[in-house]
Design a protein around this motif. Structure first.
Motif, PDB file in Angstrom:
ATOM      1  N   THR A  18       0.818  -1.213   0.000  1.00  0.00           N
ATOM      2  CA  THR A  18       0.000   0.000   0.000  1.00  0.00           C
ATOM      3  C   THR A  18       0.853   1.264   0.000  1.00  0.00           C
ATOM      4  OG1 THR A  18      -0.126  -0.081   2.410  1.00  0.00           O
ATOM      5  CG2 THR A  18      -1.924  -1.127   1.167  1.00  0.00           C
ATOM      6  N   SER A  19       2.123   1.120   0.365  1.00  0.00           N
ATOM      7  CA  SER A  19       3.017   2.281   0.415  1.00  0.00           C
ATOM      8  C   SER A  19       3.326   2.781  -0.993  1.00  0.00           C
ATOM      9  CB  SER A  19       4.319   1.916   1.125  1.00  0.00           C
ATOM     10  OG  SER A  19       4.912   0.777   0.511  1.00  0.00           O
ATOM     11  N   LYS A  20       3.514   4.102  -1.123  1.00  0.00           N
ATOM     12  CA  LYS A  20       3.789   4.717  -2.408  1.00  0.00           C
ATOM     13  C   LYS A  20       5.278   4.999  -2.576  1.00  0.00           C
ATOM     14  CE  LYS A  20      -0.535   4.861  -3.620  1.00  0.00           C
ATOM     15  NZ  LYS A  20      -1.034   4.029  -4.738  1.00  0.00           N
ATOM     16  N   GLY A  21       5.738   5.010  -3.827  1.00  0.00           N
ATOM     17  CA  GLY A  21       7.143   5.272  -4.100  1.00  0.00           C
ATOM     18  C   GLY A  21       7.381   5.378  -5.588  1.00  0.00           C
ATOM     19  N   THR A  22       8.595   5.032  -6.022  1.00  0.00           N
ATOM     20  CA  THR A  22       8.969   5.159  -7.436  1.00  0.00           C
ATOM     21  C   THR A  22       9.241   3.821  -8.105  1.00  0.00           C
ATOM     22  OG1 THR A  22      11.297   5.449  -6.803  1.00  0.00           O
ATOM     23  CG2 THR A  22       9.964   7.452  -7.054  1.00  0.00           C
ATOM     24  N   ILE A  23       9.100   2.729  -7.359  1.00  0.00           N
ATOM     25  CA  ILE A  23       9.361   1.391  -7.891  1.00  0.00           C
ATOM     26  C   ILE A  23       8.081   0.856  -8.528  1.00  0.00           C
ATOM     27  CG2 ILE A  23       9.970  -0.985  -7.290  1.00  0.00           C
ATOM     28  CD1 ILE A  23      11.641   0.202  -4.972  1.00  0.00           C
ATOM     29  N   PRO A  24       8.120   0.458  -9.813  1.00  0.00           N
ATOM     30  CA  PRO A  24       6.892   0.018 -10.482  1.00  0.00           C
ATOM     31  C   PRO A  24       6.328  -1.277  -9.906  1.00  0.00           C
ATOM     32  CG  PRO A  24       8.796  -0.350 -11.895  1.00  0.00           C
ATOM     33  CD  PRO A  24       9.287   0.446 -10.728  1.00  0.00           C
ATOM     34  N   THR A  35       5.507   1.772  -5.853  1.00  0.00           N
ATOM     35  CA  THR A  35       5.659   1.571  -4.420  1.00  0.00           C
ATOM     36  C   THR A  35       7.102   1.856  -4.016  1.00  0.00           C
ATOM     37  OG1 THR A  35       5.209   0.008  -2.614  1.00  0.00           O
ATOM     38  CG2 THR A  35       6.148  -0.901  -4.636  1.00  0.00           C
ATOM     39  N   ASN A  36       7.465   1.548  -2.758  1.00  0.00           N
ATOM     40  CA  ASN A  36       8.816   1.861  -2.282  1.00  0.00           C
ATOM     41  C   ASN A  36       9.631   0.616  -1.945  1.00  0.00           C
ATOM     42  OD1 ASN A  36       7.489   1.028  -0.027  1.00  0.00           O
ATOM     43  ND2 ASN A  36       7.900   2.854   1.216  1.00  0.00           N
ATOM     44  N   THR A  37       9.159  -0.547  -2.386  1.00  0.00           N
ATOM     45  CA  THR A  37       9.889  -1.786  -2.126  1.00  0.00           C
ATOM     46  C   THR A  37       9.791  -2.696  -3.343  1.00  0.00           C
ATOM     47  OG1 THR A  37      10.161  -3.615  -0.555  1.00  0.00           O
ATOM     48  CG2 THR A  37       7.898  -2.967  -1.093  1.00  0.00           C
ATOM     49  N   ALA A  38      10.692  -3.675  -3.412  1.00  0.00           N
ATOM     50  CA  ALA A  38      10.743  -4.562  -4.580  1.00  0.00           C
ATOM     51  C   ALA A  38      10.786  -6.018  -4.148  1.00  0.00           C
ATOM     52  CB  ALA A  38      11.971  -4.237  -5.431  1.00  0.00           C
ATOM     53  N   ASN A  39      10.258  -6.894  -5.013  1.00  0.00           N
ATOM     54  CA  ASN A  39      10.392  -8.336  -4.782  1.00  0.00           C
ATOM     55  C   ASN A  39      11.015  -9.046  -5.982  1.00  0.00           C
ATOM     56  OD1 ASN A  39       8.240  -8.328  -6.563  1.00  0.00           O
ATOM     57  ND2 ASN A  39       6.839  -9.462  -5.224  1.00  0.00           N
ATOM     58  N   MET A  40      11.520  -8.259  -6.967  1.00  0.00           N
ATOM     59  CA  MET A  40      12.285  -8.811  -8.084  1.00  0.00           C
ATOM     60  C   MET A  40      13.258  -7.745  -8.573  1.00  0.00           C
ATOM     61  SD  MET A  40      11.015 -10.702 -11.630  1.00  0.00           S
ATOM     62  CE  MET A  40      10.588  -9.226 -12.564  1.00  0.00           C
ATOM     63  N   GLN A  41      14.503  -8.137  -8.795  1.00  0.00           N
ATOM     64  CA  GLN A  41      15.527  -7.194  -9.244  1.00  0.00           C
ATOM     65  C   GLN A  41      15.490  -6.990 -10.750  1.00  0.00           C
ATOM     66  OE1 GLN A  41      17.331  -5.357  -7.003  1.00  0.00           O
ATOM     67  NE2 GLN A  41      15.908  -6.418  -5.625  1.00  0.00           N
ATOM     68  N   SER A  42      15.211  -8.035 -11.487  1.00  0.00           N
ATOM     69  CA  SER A  42      15.017  -7.976 -12.940  1.00  0.00           C
ATOM     70  C   SER A  42      14.460  -9.328 -13.369  1.00  0.00           C
ATOM     71  CB  SER A  42      16.328  -7.672 -13.682  1.00  0.00           C
ATOM     72  OG  SER A  42      17.252  -8.736 -13.512  1.00  0.00           O
ATOM     73  N   GLY A  43      13.800  -9.355 -14.503  1.00  0.00           N
ATOM     74  CA  GLY A  43      13.227 -10.610 -14.966  1.00  0.00           C
ATOM     75  C   GLY A  43      12.096 -10.360 -15.943  1.00  0.00           C
ATOM     76  N   VAL A  44      11.263 -11.372 -16.097  1.00  0.00           N
ATOM     77  CA  VAL A  44      10.089 -11.281 -16.954  1.00  0.00           C
ATOM     78  C   VAL A  44       8.855 -11.476 -16.084  1.00  0.00           C
ATOM     79  CG1 VAL A  44       8.845 -12.253 -18.929  1.00  0.00           C
ATOM     80  CG2 VAL A  44      11.357 -12.132 -18.959  1.00  0.00           C
ATOM     81  N   VAL A  45       7.874 -10.605 -16.258  1.00  0.00           N
ATOM     82  CA  VAL A  45       6.606 -10.721 -15.540  1.00  0.00           C
ATOM     83  C   VAL A  45       5.601 -11.410 -16.458  1.00  0.00           C
ATOM     84  CG1 VAL A  45       4.724  -9.463 -14.431  1.00  0.00           C
ATOM     85  CG2 VAL A  45       7.083  -8.635 -14.209  1.00  0.00           C
ATOM     86  N   ARG A  60      13.903  -4.714 -16.659  1.00  0.00           N
ATOM     87  CA  ARG A  60      15.345  -4.685 -16.415  1.00  0.00           C
ATOM     88  C   ARG A  60      15.698  -3.865 -15.177  1.00  0.00           C
ATOM     89  NH1 ARG A  60      18.347  -6.908 -20.409  1.00  0.00           N
ATOM     90  NH2 ARG A  60      17.441  -7.138 -22.489  1.00  0.00           N
ATOM     91  N   GLU A  61      14.725  -3.578 -14.346  1.00  0.00           N
ATOM     92  CA  GLU A  61      14.946  -2.808 -13.124  1.00  0.00           C
ATOM     93  C   GLU A  61      14.213  -3.495 -11.984  1.00  0.00           C
ATOM     94  OE1 GLU A  61      13.180   1.009 -13.702  1.00  0.00           O
ATOM     95  OE2 GLU A  61      11.257   0.176 -14.332  1.00  0.00           O
ATOM     96  N   LYS A  62      14.541  -3.088 -10.773  1.00  0.00           N
ATOM     97  CA  LYS A  62      13.839  -3.696  -9.644  1.00  0.00           C
ATOM     98  C   LYS A  62      12.376  -3.261  -9.667  1.00  0.00           C
ATOM     99  CE  LYS A  62      15.360  -0.156  -6.298  1.00  0.00           C
ATOM    100  NZ  LYS A  62      16.076   0.059  -5.014  1.00  0.00           N
ATOM    101  N   CYS A  63      11.512  -4.186  -9.253  1.00  0.00           N
ATOM    102  CA  CYS A  63      10.080  -3.925  -9.303  1.00  0.00           C
ATOM    103  C   CYS A  63       9.372  -4.798  -8.271  1.00  0.00           C
ATOM    104  CB  CYS A  63       9.521  -4.223 -10.702  1.00  0.00           C
ATOM    105  SG  CYS A  63       9.557  -5.983 -11.134  1.00  0.00           S
ATOM    106  N   TRP A  64       8.086  -4.557  -8.113  1.00  0.00           N
ATOM    107  CA  TRP A  64       7.238  -5.432  -7.296  1.00  0.00           C
ATOM    108  C   TRP A  64       6.292  -6.157  -8.245  1.00  0.00           C
ATOM    109  CZ3 TRP A  64       7.262  -6.531  -2.085  1.00  0.00           C
ATOM    110  CH2 TRP A  64       6.224  -7.356  -1.638  1.00  0.00           C
ATOM    111  N   VAL A  65       6.255  -7.485  -8.137  1.00  0.00           N
ATOM    112  CA  VAL A  65       5.349  -8.292  -8.960  1.00  0.00           C
ATOM    113  C   VAL A  65       4.158  -8.690  -8.101  1.00  0.00           C
ATOM    114  CG1 VAL A  65       5.107 -10.350 -10.393  1.00  0.00           C
ATOM    115  CG2 VAL A  65       7.302  -9.128 -10.312  1.00  0.00           C
TER     116      VAL A  65
END
Length: 352
Positions: A18-24, A35-45, A60-65
């Protein structure tokens, strides 16, 4: 042939923070939020469930899936770009289980048999395909800039009234959408539908979707041939598109064909783009034709409408030229993809 699990680690996504940030935050249909946290550094969703089951996105960047998607992460000797194009070529949507609620599982993905070339060949293949995708991306960025230019000109003329000493000229009026356009609602999908454009099925079918401007497929006969505007009436209400190619609108889409003796399609489109369009209803909002017809619109003199349309015409012509080029580039990429993946096209001698 070896199992895909040898080369790729699959994991289900998690409920988005629920937190907001710059991570997609990625779901089955692309970026949902930030959001402001990630659960994948890079990969395919990979879309895991529902209508977007089997869709793939290269990240190719950290993101939350999120929990309606699956993470695909490279193991040793697997190039990330190659993995993305490999998964794109596997028609994952056709491997789903379930009918009312399609589902793709880690088990299904892990047990797909594949033949993977050496890493150097993988990198060459992905480089060739990425050159095409990068050009498509560049054209889209140019089009976004051109669209902003058209909106800025519109705002200057008709919102801020800068060319008119910041005052509405006396020969302008305020009318309604129902008076300045022929408004209708999309119908059922045509009997003849193709998922791809062909010589026979060359007219686009549009729904209320956001992806690819709502493109649903192609058919053999258009329902609307004039330059016009569509507005999504359910789901994401108020998604506005300018249509210049003959097309067929289907359910949950409102069409507006301007009365050209009053306004142009481009003026109507840019007016609607700057509105905050809402629907009616409590549990499930929708936009109806009778309700939308009552929406007010500023109507300049015919002379000013013509001058404005002539001013922005070159901007939209460039946008459409770029879209046409992207269509050809996408077709070339989609033709090359299975041939490169199968080894039918040998890239070992190509120096990249």
């Amino acid at each position: 042939m070896k199992l895909l699990s040898k080369y790729v680690e699959f994991k289900n996504g998690k409920k988005r923070p629920t937190s907001k940030g710059t991570i997609p935050v990625y779901g089955g249909n692309g970026i949902l939020d930030y959001t402001n946290t990630a659960n994948m550094q890079s990969g395919v969703v990979i879309g895991r469930v529902g209508v977007y089951c089997g869709s793939v996105f290269l990240v190719r960047e950290k993101c939350w899936v999120s929990d309606n998607a699956i993470k695909a992460m490279c193991k040793e000797n697997m190039d990330l770009g190659y993995l993305y194009y490999l998964l794109s070529s596997l028609h994952l949507n056709e491997r789903r289980i379930g009918t009312s609620q399609p589902l793709l599982t880690q088990s299904i993905l892990n047990n797909i048999e594949v033949e993977i070339p050496e890493l150097a060949i993988q990198k060459k293949i992905s480089s060739i395909l990425e050159l095409l995708d990068e050009k498509i991306k560049l054209n889209n960025e140019i089009n976004n800039n051109l669209e902003q230019q058209a909106q800025a000109i519109f705002k200057s003329w008709f919102i801020d009234l800068e060319p008119f000493s910041n005052r509405k000229p006396s020969d302008w009026s305020v009318s309604t959408l129902g008076n300045v356009s022929i408004m209708g609602a999309g119908g059922d999908k045509p009997q003849n539908v193709s998922p791809i454009k062909t010589d026979l099925y060359k007219y686009p079918i549009y729904s209320n979707g956001l992806s690819n401007e709502g493109l649903y497929g192609f058919t053999d006969k258009p329902k609307i041939s004039e330059e016009s505007v569509t507005v999504s009436a359910r789901g994401t209400i108020g998604f506005v598109c300018l249509r210049h190619i003959p097309y067929v609108p289907i359910v949950r889409l409102i069409t507006l064909t301007p009365k050209t003796e009053i306004i142009s399609a481009k003026y109507l489109y840019l007016w609607l783009k700057q509105l905050h369009i809402t629907g009616t209803g409590t549990t499930q909002q929708q936009l109806t034709v009778p309700y939308f017809q009552k929406t007010e619109i500023l109507v300049p003199s015919q002379e000013i409408v013509t001058l404005f349309t002539t001013t922005v015409d070159p901007i939209f012509e460039k946008i459409w030229a770029n879209q046409n080029e992207n269509e050809k580039l996408s077709s070339l990429r989609d033709t090359l993809l299975p041939k490169l993946m199968s080894g039918e096209l040998d890239v070992s001698g190509i120096d990249l």
